[in-house]
Design a protein around this motif. Sequence first.
Motif, PDB file in Angstrom:
ATOM      1  N   ALA A  44       0.701  -1.238  -0.020  1.00  0.00           N
ATOM      2  CA  ALA A  44      -0.136  -0.209   0.045  1.00  0.00           C
ATOM      3  C   ALA A  44       0.710   1.339   0.186  1.00  0.00           C
ATOM      4  N   GLU A  45       2.025   1.093   0.400  1.00  0.00           N
ATOM      5  CA  GLU A  45       2.754   2.421   0.295  1.00  0.00           C
ATOM      6  C   GLU A  45       4.348   2.257  -0.193  1.00  0.00           C
ATOM      7  N   PHE A  46       4.565   0.939  -0.463  1.00  0.00           N
ATOM      8  CA  PHE A  46       5.998   0.816  -1.042  1.00  0.00           C
ATOM      9  C   PHE A  46       6.072   0.068  -2.387  1.00  0.00           C
ATOM     10  N   ARG A  47       6.692   0.773  -3.437  1.00  0.00           N
ATOM     11  CA  ARG A  47       6.523   0.030  -4.777  1.00  0.00           C
ATOM     12  C   ARG A  47       7.447  -1.250  -4.884  1.00  0.00           C
ATOM     13  N   TRP A  48       8.519  -1.463  -4.117  1.00  0.00           N
ATOM     14  CA  TRP A  48       9.135  -2.573  -3.954  1.00  0.00           C
ATOM     15  C   TRP A  48       8.450  -3.681  -3.682  1.00  0.00           C
ATOM     16  N   ALA A  49       7.552  -3.571  -2.311  1.00  0.00           N
ATOM     17  CA  ALA A  49       6.637  -4.499  -1.832  1.00  0.00           C
ATOM     18  C   ALA A  49       5.447  -5.063  -2.795  1.00  0.00           C
ATOM     19  N   LYS A  50       5.144  -3.750  -3.513  1.00  0.00           N
ATOM     20  CA  LYS A  50       4.070  -4.089  -4.513  1.00  0.00           C
ATOM     21  C   LYS A  50       4.644  -5.203  -5.527  1.00  0.00           C
TER      22      LYS A  50
END
Length: 135
Positions: A44-50
Amino acid sequence: MLDLSYRITAGVLGTAIVILGIIALPAPGPGWAIIFLGLGVLAAEFRWAKRLLHWVRVRYDAWVAWMHRRARPVQLLVMTLILGLVAVCAWLVGVFDTVGGWVGIDWAWLESPFKPMMAPPPPAAPPPDVVPEVR
């Protein structure tokens, strides 16, 4: 400032949930669901996690599809191996010994080989009595 605190909160909470999911992975239950939830919080907040969430979901879906294409005996063999791994993990962390103690079974083989390492340390010995020297 609110955006930074939200990012920090999402990062800490998401990481904690992922760690909980990894710990729960060998046990029967929703280990992967917990990991996906934690990655969702992070995504929801970090592109790498997406990107990582997408990569893990693709791999997980491929594993499930592969299992569905296997014959029933292969599926049963894989499930037996997974349940065996879960049983070994439960034995190593002392679940069998604990549950056996609840029902009054005290078999030596139920004890984890790690039991001495998981036991609380013995209480410290009291200091020796010091008698003041009288002159």
